[in-house]
Scaffold this active site. Structure first.
Site, PDB file in Angstrom:
ATOM      1  N   VAL A  21       0.837  -1.208   0.000  1.00 15.12           N
ATOM      2  CA  VAL A  21       0.000   0.000   0.000  1.00 15.12           C
ATOM      3  C   VAL A  21       0.871   1.257   0.000  1.00 15.12           C
ATOM      4  O   VAL A  21       0.614   2.208  -0.735  1.00 15.12           O
ATOM      5  CB  VAL A  21      -0.968  -0.023   1.212  1.00 15.12           C
ATOM      6  CG1 VAL A  21      -1.811   1.250   1.246  1.00 15.12           C
ATOM      7  CG2 VAL A  21      -1.870  -1.251   1.153  1.00 15.12           C
ATOM      8  N   TYR A 135      -5.850 -10.474  15.059  1.00 14.80           N
ATOM      9  CA  TYR A 135      -5.602  -9.343  14.151  1.00 14.80           C
ATOM     10  C   TYR A 135      -6.858  -8.474  14.051  1.00 14.80           C
ATOM     11  O   TYR A 135      -6.790  -7.244  14.115  1.00 14.80           O
ATOM     12  CB  TYR A 135      -5.216  -9.926  12.789  1.00 14.80           C
ATOM     13  CG  TYR A 135      -5.227  -8.977  11.621  1.00 14.80           C
ATOM     14  CD1 TYR A 135      -4.161  -8.109  11.392  1.00 14.80           C
ATOM     15  CD2 TYR A 135      -6.289  -8.971  10.713  1.00 14.80           C
ATOM     16  CE1 TYR A 135      -4.162  -7.254  10.293  1.00 14.80           C
ATOM     17  CE2 TYR A 135      -6.295  -8.125   9.618  1.00 14.80           C
ATOM     18  CZ  TYR A 135      -5.233  -7.268   9.415  1.00 14.80           C
ATOM     19  OH  TYR A 135      -5.240  -6.433   8.337  1.00 14.80           O
ATOM     20  N   TRP A 200      -5.382 -23.234  -3.160  1.00  9.80           N
ATOM     21  CA  TRP A 200      -5.897 -23.685  -1.859  1.00  9.80           C
ATOM     22  C   TRP A 200      -7.418 -23.581  -1.838  1.00  9.80           C
ATOM     23  O   TRP A 200      -7.993 -22.585  -2.308  1.00  9.80           O
ATOM     24  CB  TRP A 200      -5.352 -22.825  -0.720  1.00  9.80           C
ATOM     25  CG  TRP A 200      -3.865 -22.906  -0.543  1.00  9.80           C
ATOM     26  CD1 TRP A 200      -3.005 -23.804  -1.113  1.00  9.80           C
ATOM     27  CD2 TRP A 200      -3.059 -22.027   0.250  1.00  9.80           C
ATOM     28  NE1 TRP A 200      -1.721 -23.553  -0.712  1.00  9.80           N
ATOM     29  CE2 TRP A 200      -1.716 -22.468   0.125  1.00  9.80           C
ATOM     30  CE3 TRP A 200      -3.328 -20.923   1.057  1.00  9.80           C
ATOM     31  CZ2 TRP A 200      -0.664 -21.833   0.779  1.00  9.80           C
ATOM     32  CZ3 TRP A 200      -2.287 -20.289   1.707  1.00  9.80           C
ATOM     33  CH2 TRP A 200      -0.968 -20.744   1.569  1.00  9.80           C
ATOM     34  N   ARG A 207     -14.395 -12.792  -3.444  1.00  8.11           N
ATOM     35  CA  ARG A 207     -13.661 -11.646  -2.897  1.00  8.11           C
ATOM     36  C   ARG A 207     -13.821 -10.432  -3.802  1.00  8.11           C
ATOM     37  O   ARG A 207     -13.943 -10.557  -5.028  1.00  8.11           O
ATOM     38  CB  ARG A 207     -12.146 -11.965  -2.806  1.00  8.11           C
ATOM     39  CG  ARG A 207     -11.769 -13.098  -1.851  1.00  8.11           C
ATOM     40  CD  ARG A 207     -11.955 -12.695  -0.397  1.00  8.11           C
ATOM     41  NE  ARG A 207     -11.520 -13.744   0.536  1.00  8.11           N
ATOM     42  CZ  ARG A 207     -12.320 -14.664   1.058  1.00  8.11           C
ATOM     43  NH1 ARG A 207     -13.608 -14.696   0.744  1.00  8.11           N
ATOM     44  NH2 ARG A 207     -11.849 -15.558   1.917  1.00  8.11           N
TER      45      ARG A 207
HETATM   46  P1  NAP Z   1       3.042  -5.062   3.507  1.00  6.93           P
HETATM   47  O1  NAP Z   1       3.161  -5.045   2.026  1.00  6.93           O
HETATM   48  O2  NAP Z   1       3.303  -6.340   4.218  1.00  6.93           O
HETATM   49  O3  NAP Z   1       4.005  -3.932   4.085  1.00  6.93           O
HETATM   50  C1  NAP Z   1       4.201  -3.797   5.472  1.00  6.93           C
HETATM   51  C2  NAP Z   1       4.892  -2.499   5.732  1.00  6.93           C
HETATM   52  O4  NAP Z   1       5.019  -2.296   7.140  1.00  6.93           O
HETATM   53  C3  NAP Z   1       6.338  -2.458   5.179  1.00  6.93           C
HETATM   54  O5  NAP Z   1       6.605  -1.147   4.755  1.00  6.93           O
HETATM   55  C4  NAP Z   1       7.170  -2.810   6.414  1.00  6.93           C
HETATM   56  O6  NAP Z   1       8.488  -2.293   6.373  1.00  6.93           O
HETATM   57  C5  NAP Z   1       6.396  -2.105   7.485  1.00  6.93           C
HETATM   58  N1  NAP Z   1       6.646  -2.675   8.809  1.00  6.93           N
HETATM   59  C6  NAP Z   1       6.639  -3.978   9.135  1.00  6.93           C
HETATM   60  N2  NAP Z   1       6.924  -4.126  10.455  1.00  6.93           N
HETATM   61  C7  NAP Z   1       7.131  -2.887  10.947  1.00  6.93           C
HETATM   62  C8  NAP Z   1       7.485  -2.383  12.232  1.00  6.93           C
HETATM   63  N3  NAP Z   1       7.629  -3.181  13.294  1.00  6.93           N
HETATM   64  N4  NAP Z   1       7.669  -1.067  12.367  1.00  6.93           N
HETATM   65  C9  NAP Z   1       7.507  -0.230  11.309  1.00  6.93           C
HETATM   66  N5  NAP Z   1       7.136  -0.628  10.078  1.00  6.93           N
HETATM   67  C10 NAP Z   1       6.963  -1.958   9.902  1.00  6.93           C
HETATM   68  O7  NAP Z   1       1.596  -4.585   3.970  1.00  6.93           O
HETATM   69  P2  NAP Z   1       0.422  -3.978   3.083  1.00  6.93           P
HETATM   70  O8  NAP Z   1      -0.256  -5.107   2.388  1.00  6.93           O
HETATM   71  O9  NAP Z   1       0.930  -2.806   2.343  1.00  6.93           O
HETATM   72  O10 NAP Z   1      -0.609  -3.503   4.197  1.00  6.93           O
HETATM   73  C11 NAP Z   1      -0.729  -2.146   4.578  1.00  6.93           C
HETATM   74  C12 NAP Z   1      -1.926  -1.991   5.481  1.00  6.93           C
HETATM   75  O11 NAP Z   1      -3.114  -2.313   4.758  1.00  6.93           O
HETATM   76  C13 NAP Z   1      -1.918  -2.892   6.709  1.00  6.93           C
HETATM   77  O12 NAP Z   1      -2.412  -2.157   7.800  1.00  6.93           O
HETATM   78  C14 NAP Z   1      -2.865  -4.006   6.344  1.00  6.93           C
HETATM   79  O13 NAP Z   1      -3.440  -4.580   7.480  1.00  6.93           O
HETATM   80  C15 NAP Z   1      -3.872  -3.243   5.498  1.00  6.93           C
HETATM   81  N6  NAP Z   1      -4.624  -4.084   4.568  1.00  6.93           N
HETATM   82  C16 NAP Z   1      -3.970  -4.851   3.640  1.00  6.93           C
HETATM   83  C17 NAP Z   1      -4.729  -5.647   2.792  1.00  6.93           C
HETATM   84  C18 NAP Z   1      -4.066  -6.518   1.756  1.00  6.93           C
HETATM   85  O14 NAP Z   1      -4.780  -7.306   1.100  1.00  6.93           O
HETATM   86  N7  NAP Z   1      -2.759  -6.417   1.555  1.00  6.93           N
HETATM   87  C19 NAP Z   1      -6.123  -5.653   2.869  1.00  6.93           C
HETATM   88  C20 NAP Z   1      -6.740  -4.846   3.806  1.00  6.93           C
HETATM   89  C21 NAP Z   1      -5.981  -4.059   4.645  1.00  6.93           C
HETATM   90  P3  NAP Z   1       9.720  -3.220   5.849  1.00  6.93           P
HETATM   91  O15 NAP Z   1       9.612  -3.215   4.351  1.00  6.93           O
HETATM   92  O16 NAP Z   1      10.923  -2.531   6.341  1.00  6.93           O
HETATM   93  O17 NAP Z   1       9.500  -4.585   6.429  1.00  6.93           O
HETATM   94  P1  GDP Z   2      -5.479 -13.505   1.902  1.00  4.89           P
HETATM   95  O1  GDP Z   2      -5.403 -12.602   3.098  1.00  4.89           O
HETATM   96  O2  GDP Z   2      -4.888 -12.910   0.677  1.00  4.89           O
HETATM   97  O3  GDP Z   2      -5.017 -14.912   2.151  1.00  4.89           O
HETATM   98  O4  GDP Z   2      -7.017 -13.563   1.491  1.00  4.89           O
HETATM   99  P2  GDP Z   2      -8.303 -14.138   2.217  1.00  4.89           P
HETATM  100  O5  GDP Z   2      -7.988 -14.648   3.572  1.00  4.89           O
HETATM  101  O6  GDP Z   2      -9.360 -13.092   2.082  1.00  4.89           O
HETATM  102  O7  GDP Z   2      -8.766 -15.348   1.305  1.00  4.89           O
HETATM  103  C1  GDP Z   2      -7.943 -16.062   0.453  1.00  4.89           C
HETATM  104  C2  GDP Z   2      -8.775 -17.136  -0.267  1.00  4.89           C
HETATM  105  O8  GDP Z   2      -8.018 -17.622  -1.373  1.00  4.89           O
HETATM  106  C3  GDP Z   2      -9.082 -18.334   0.610  1.00  4.89           C
HETATM  107  O9  GDP Z   2     -10.303 -18.898   0.202  1.00  4.89           O
HETATM  108  C4  GDP Z   2      -7.930 -19.284   0.254  1.00  4.89           C
HETATM  109  O10 GDP Z   2      -8.265 -20.646   0.472  1.00  4.89           O
HETATM  110  C5  GDP Z   2      -7.795 -19.014  -1.235  1.00  4.89           C
HETATM  111  N1  GDP Z   2      -6.469 -19.329  -1.806  1.00  4.89           N
HETATM  112  C6  GDP Z   2      -6.237 -20.149  -2.866  1.00  4.89           C
HETATM  113  N2  GDP Z   2      -4.944 -20.248  -3.117  1.00  4.89           N
HETATM  114  C7  GDP Z   2      -4.301 -19.455  -2.230  1.00  4.89           C
HETATM  115  C8  GDP Z   2      -2.928 -19.139  -2.016  1.00  4.89           C
HETATM  116  O11 GDP Z   2      -2.035 -19.614  -2.685  1.00  4.89           O
HETATM  117  N3  GDP Z   2      -2.642 -18.238  -1.014  1.00  4.89           N
HETATM  118  C9  GDP Z   2      -3.631 -17.676  -0.255  1.00  4.89           C
HETATM  119  N4  GDP Z   2      -3.282 -16.781   0.689  1.00  4.89           N
HETATM  120  N5  GDP Z   2      -4.957 -17.976  -0.408  1.00  4.89           N
HETATM  121  C10 GDP Z   2      -5.284 -18.849  -1.387  1.00  4.89           C
END
Ligand code: NAP
Ligand code: GDP
Length: 313
Positions: A21, A135, A200, A207
């Site tokens: 993000v 979480y 999986w 989604r």
């Molecule tokens: P990400 O790609 O895993 O990136 C995590 C970021 O947090 C990296 O910049 C990392 O820095 C930093 N970080 C990790 N540990 C830290 C610490 N202890 N102190 C300071 N910084 C730290 O995560 P993302 O997917 O961008 O997610 C961003 C936000 O969106 C999160 O709050 C997540 O819960 C939310 N979100 C994500 C999704 C999704 O599908 N990805 C969906 C809904 C909400 P380094 O690179 O140095 O490790």
């Molecule tokens: P995630 O946070 O990206 O894992 O997403 P969700 O928890 O919302 O759901 C992921 C969905 O994709 C579940 O139904 C999983 O069983 C399915 N899935 C299928 N293949 C994979 C995979 O390789 N990795 C992950 N993370 N999920 C998978």
């Protein structure tokens, strides 16, 4: 957002700036001409400050304090670390006189037993799914804290609720990556090795996927324009929801993979759906255009192939 730094630039600090993000926000601000002249954007990673530790809060390389803050916490980390990050970020923002904080919640924190579509008013209406219990409760507390800071101090700290995010700079690890990016990597490997793709679960869960760059644009809008403390869901519409099977078929098409897909039903499906309403977003931004999913998946696959050496795999 509010009046900030009358004398100097409006400083925006993005924690998690090296992640999926954070990199998308950086792209929007720096590559798409999204930066306003009076703004100074600072992107941090864990190397700049460990947000779990209160002592990690000072960013010594930058003069002055940030005016605005986009906050981040860790999807795969423990509940305790997430609670500490939330509290450190929000309390530090308060102590430093930060006028606005935008935190990321997630649509997986909603109640497991609910009616659909889910909306912003339903976050606390029952236990979340078992698969992300800790979480989810930690994330829900951000909303509680935002309300408390508003009641006590009048701060406009708010939160966004993205649905499943994917795009460049995601974690493409096949064991612990998010579904779309893990499946991009699995499909890439399957094509290279002439093996089936192991998906999986049944492929039936549904989604709403949001492309990280669309999310980045929306978060920048929230930071500047959205003045509610109540959170806002950032998602494509309900009609854009797809099954995991449909998503993996789009990946196969993007990578020109013609082999087999195996649906491993010994693995959990997780939540069958978490359909979220984007009606509130649409009331604010009726004309926002989301990148079509197939197009966004293709751009993500292209980024992955071009950046394989630096991608998180
Ligand atoms: P990400 O790609 O895993 O990136 C995590 C970021 O947090 C990296 O910049 C990392 O820095 C930093 N970080 C990790 N540990 C830290 C610490 N202890 N102190 C300071 N910084 C730290 O995560 P993302 O997917 O961008 O997610 C961003 C936000 O969106 C999160 O709050 C997540 O819960 C939310 N979100 C994500 C999704 C999704 O599908 N990805 C969906 C809904 C909400 P380094 O690179 O140095 O490790
Ligand atoms: P995630 O946070 O990206 O894992 O997403 P969700 O928890 O919302 O759901 C992921 C969905 O994709 C579940 O139904 C999983 O069983 C399915 N899935 C299928 N293949 C994979 C995979 O390789 N990795 C992950 N993370 N999920 C998978």
């Amino acid at each position: 957002m509010g009046s900030v730094n009358n004398a100097g630039p409006m400083r925006v600090l993005v924690t998690g700036g090296s992640g999926l993000v954070g990199k998308a926000i950086e792209h929007v601000v720096q590559e798409e001409g999204g930066k306003h002249e009076e703004e100074e954007w600072i992107f941090l990673s864990s190397k700049d400050a460990d947000l779990v530790c209160k002592s990690g809060r000072t960013v010594s390389t930058h003069e002055g304090e940030p005016a605005l803050l986009v906050s981040d916490s860790l999807q795969r980390s423990s509940q305790r670390d997430n609670l500490k990050i939330n509290d450190n970020v929000l309390q530090t923002a308060h102590e430093m006189g930060v006028t606005k904080v935008v935190s990321c919640l997630s649509s997986c924190i909603f109640p497991d037993r609910t009616t659909y579509p889910i909306d912003e008013t339903m976050i606390h209406n029952g236990p979340p799914h078992d698969s992300n219990f800790g979480y989810s409760h930690a994330k829900r507390m951000i909303d509680v804290q935002n309300r408390a800071y508003f009641q006590q101090y009048g701060h406009r700290y708010t939160a966004v609720i993205p649905t499943n995010v994917f795009g460049p700079h995601d974690n493409f690890n096949i064991e612990n990556g998010h579904v779309l990016s893990a499946l991009v990597n699995k499909t890439y490997k399957a094509k290279k090795d002439g093996t089936p793709v192991n998906v999986w679960g049944s492929g039936s869960p549904r989604r709403q996927f949001i492309y990280s760059l669309d999310l980045g644009r929306l978060i920048v809008w929230v930071l500047r324009e959205y003045n509610e403390v109540d959170p806002i869901i950032l998602s494509v519409g309900e009609e854009e929801e797809v099954s995991i099977k449909e998503a993996v078929e789009m990946i196969a098409q993007s990578l020109d993979f013609k082999g087999k897909m195996l649906f491993d039903t010994t693995m959990s499906d997780g939540q069958m759906k978490k359909t979220a309403s984007n009606a509130k977003l649409r009331r604010y931004l009726p004309n926002f255009t989301f990148t079509p999913l197939q197009e966004a998946i293709k751009m993500t696959c292209d980024w992955f192939l071009a950046n394989y050496d630096i991608a998180r795999t």
